[in-house]
Design a protein around this motif. Structure first.
Motif, short mmCIF file in Angstrom:
data_model
loop_
_atom_site.label_atom_id
_atom_site.label_comp_id
_atom_site.label_asym_id
_atom_site.label_seq_id
_atom_site.Cartn_x
_atom_site.Cartn_y
_atom_site.Cartn_z
N GLU A 1 -82.00 149.16 -27.94
CA GLU A 1 -83.35 148.38 -27.91
C GLU A 1 -82.90 147.06 -28.53
O GLU A 1 -83.71 145.96 -28.42
CB GLU A 1 -84.54 149.13 -28.58
CG GLU A 1 -85.07 150.46 -27.91
CD GLU A 1 -85.71 151.35 -28.61
OE1 GLU A 1 -86.62 151.84 -27.99
OE2 GLU A 1 -85.46 151.60 -29.99
N MET A 2 -82.44 147.09 -29.88
CA MET A 2 -82.08 145.52 -30.43
C MET A 2 -81.38 144.69 -29.33
O MET A 2 -81.76 143.65 -29.34
CB MET A 2 -81.00 145.80 -31.59
CG MET A 2 -81.65 146.53 -32.78
SD MET A 2 -80.80 146.35 -34.29
CE MET A 2 -80.73 148.09 -34.83
N ALA A 3 -80.48 145.27 -28.64
CA ALA A 3 -79.76 144.55 -27.71
C ALA A 3 -80.67 143.77 -26.68
O ALA A 3 -80.78 142.74 -26.11
CB ALA A 3 -78.72 145.27 -27.03
N GLN A 4 -81.60 144.52 -26.24
CA GLN A 4 -82.65 144.10 -25.22
C GLN A 4 -83.65 143.15 -25.77
O GLN A 4 -84.35 142.59 -25.09
CB GLN A 4 -83.50 145.39 -24.87
CG GLN A 4 -82.66 146.42 -23.98
CD GLN A 4 -83.37 147.78 -23.42
OE1 GLN A 4 -84.61 148.05 -24.05
NE2 GLN A 4 -82.76 148.51 -22.65
N MET A 5 -83.83 143.30 -27.15
CA MET A 5 -84.60 142.21 -27.99
C MET A 5 -84.21 140.87 -28.05
O MET A 5 -84.71 139.79 -27.97
CB MET A 5 -85.11 142.75 -29.27
CG MET A 5 -86.04 143.84 -29.22
SD MET A 5 -86.22 144.52 -31.10
CE MET A 5 -87.23 145.90 -30.79
N ILE A 6 -82.97 140.84 -28.04
CA ILE A 6 -81.97 139.66 -28.12
C ILE A 6 -81.02 139.22 -26.79
O ILE A 6 -80.64 138.12 -26.85
CB ILE A 6 -81.03 139.48 -29.46
CG1 ILE A 6 -79.91 140.62 -29.22
CG2 ILE A 6 -82.00 139.75 -30.58
CD1 ILE A 6 -79.10 140.39 -30.35
N VAL B 1 -76.28 134.93 -34.42
CA VAL B 1 -77.60 134.01 -34.87
C VAL B 1 -78.96 134.84 -34.27
O VAL B 1 -79.83 135.02 -35.03
CB VAL B 1 -77.51 132.71 -34.34
CG1 VAL B 1 -78.81 132.07 -34.44
CG2 VAL B 1 -76.23 131.81 -34.88
N LYS B 2 -78.70 135.25 -33.01
CA LYS B 2 -79.80 135.95 -32.50
C LYS B 2 -80.16 137.34 -33.32
O LYS B 2 -81.20 137.58 -33.69
CB LYS B 2 -79.81 136.72 -30.99
CG LYS B 2 -79.71 135.23 -29.99
CD LYS B 2 -79.39 135.75 -28.59
CE LYS B 2 -78.95 134.46 -27.79
NZ LYS B 2 -78.79 135.07 -26.57
N LEU B 3 -79.08 138.05 -33.64
CA LEU B 3 -79.17 139.36 -34.59
C LEU B 3 -79.76 138.95 -35.76
O LEU B 3 -80.53 139.76 -36.26
CB LEU B 3 -77.86 140.00 -34.51
CG LEU B 3 -78.15 141.37 -35.04
CD1 LEU B 3 -79.14 142.41 -34.48
CD2 LEU B 3 -76.71 142.06 -35.26
N ALA B 4 -79.12 138.11 -36.39
CA ALA B 4 -79.58 137.63 -37.85
C ALA B 4 -81.19 137.16 -37.74
O ALA B 4 -81.94 137.66 -38.56
CB ALA B 4 -78.66 136.55 -38.30
N LYS B 5 -81.57 136.51 -36.71
CA LYS B 5 -82.97 135.98 -36.55
C LYS B 5 -84.06 137.40 -36.39
O LYS B 5 -85.06 137.45 -37.14
CB LYS B 5 -83.30 135.07 -35.36
CG LYS B 5 -82.61 133.79 -35.80
CD LYS B 5 -82.92 132.80 -34.73
CE LYS B 5 -82.31 131.26 -34.91
NZ LYS B 5 -83.24 130.36 -34.51
N LEU B 6 -83.51 138.33 -35.64
CA LEU B 6 -84.22 139.58 -35.46
C LEU B 6 -84.16 140.27 -36.77
O LEU B 6 -85.46 140.77 -37.01
CB LEU B 6 -83.54 140.56 -34.41
CG LEU B 6 -84.30 141.68 -34.09
CD1 LEU B 6 -85.65 141.49 -33.67
CD2 LEU B 6 -83.10 142.76 -33.02
N SER C 1 -86.75 138.63 -38.88
CA SER C 1 -88.15 138.99 -38.46
C SER C 1 -88.73 139.99 -39.14
O SER C 1 -89.82 140.10 -39.41
CB SER C 1 -88.26 138.62 -36.73
OG SER C 1 -87.62 139.82 -36.25
N TRP C 2 -87.76 141.15 -39.09
CA TRP C 2 -88.18 142.43 -39.66
C TRP C 2 -88.45 142.39 -40.97
O TRP C 2 -89.22 143.33 -41.76
CB TRP C 2 -87.23 143.51 -39.40
CG TRP C 2 -87.11 143.74 -37.79
CD1 TRP C 2 -88.30 143.37 -36.79
CD2 TRP C 2 -86.17 144.74 -36.95
NE1 TRP C 2 -87.88 144.03 -35.71
CE2 TRP C 2 -86.43 144.64 -35.54
CE3 TRP C 2 -84.89 145.12 -37.43
CZ2 TRP C 2 -85.89 145.16 -34.71
CZ3 TRP C 2 -84.29 145.61 -36.63
CH2 TRP C 2 -84.57 145.86 -35.23
N THR C 3 -87.61 141.60 -41.82
CA THR C 3 -87.96 141.70 -43.28
C THR C 3 -89.17 141.00 -43.59
O THR C 3 -89.98 141.12 -44.66
CB THR C 3 -86.94 140.78 -43.95
OG1 THR C 3 -87.11 139.33 -43.55
CG2 THR C 3 -85.53 141.20 -43.84
N GLN C 4 -89.98 140.48 -42.75
CA GLN C 4 -91.39 139.64 -42.78
C GLN C 4 -92.41 140.88 -42.85
O GLN C 4 -93.45 140.72 -43.28
CB GLN C 4 -91.54 138.63 -41.83
CG GLN C 4 -90.64 137.42 -42.26
CD GLN C 4 -90.74 136.35 -41.15
OE1 GLN C 4 -91.33 136.61 -39.94
NE2 GLN C 4 -89.85 135.34 -41.13
#
Length: 184
Positions: free
Chosen positions: A139-144, A107-112, A115-118
């Motif tokens: 870096e993606m891991a660090q973001m979520i 869920v966290k990765l899907a939300k990330l 957010s990038w598609t916006q």
């Protein structure tokens, strides 16, 4: 004591926080036009995060004393500062809410990704959405708030299920509807 505030004129900056154990959490990616360090300047406390340029940047600096005098003398600048801090607080609250309360790393990765598609090329008329991705799996891991291995595994599963494909350093979302369902 903070020396002053920074305005990012061009480029991108990664803001991160590190735990005592050395775990890194990327708090935000700052875009051109945003102010860095305003909260610390106004409160007179230490900067809360570390800033690192991602790509070449142009940054302007205003000393703390100068900035505080400008805010004192010009009410409109004080109002704009309060609005900027309020916007930052609300964004941080939403991010923390999503990070802490999301039921899974999927869920966290899907939300990330959403957010990038916006920010990226999002058009309902096209079946695919290109996300120019400059973030590594780490870096993606660090973001979520998860591990690099988990992000790699989840992205591989999304590719296998034909939800996305990798095109150079970019991601292509092949099915936005499924990604949105994963994020909810």
């Amino acid at each position: 004591m903070p020396r002053g505030a920074f305005v990012l004129c061009s480029g991108r900056v990664k803001l991160s926080a590190t735990s005592r154990e050395g775990k890194v959490l990327i708090v935000k990616i700052v875009e051109a036009g945003e102010v860095l360090g305003l909260s610390a300047v106004i409160s007179g406390t230490c900067y809360e995060v570390t800033a690192e340029t991602i790509i070449p940047c142009q940054i302007n600096f205003t000393e703390r004393g100068v900035l505080l005098r400008l805010i004192e003398r010009h009410g409109e600048m004080g109002l704009h500062s309060a609005q900027a801090l309020s916007t930052d607080f609300q964004a941080a609250y939403r991010d923390i809410h999503d990070l802490v309360l999301a039921p899974s790393s999927t869920v966290k990765l899907a939300k990330l990704l959403l957010s990038w598609t916006q920010v990226g090329d999002k058009s309902k008329s096209t079946s695919e959405i290109l996300i120019k991705n400059t973030a590594s799996h780490e870096e993606m891991a660090q973001m979520i708030g998860t591990s690099r291995e988990t992000v790699t595994r989840l992205l591989s599963a999304m590719k296998k299920n034909e939800l996305l494909r990798i095109q150079g350093s970019s991601l292509v979302i092949k099915n936005l509807t499924v990604l949105e369902a994963m994020a909810s």
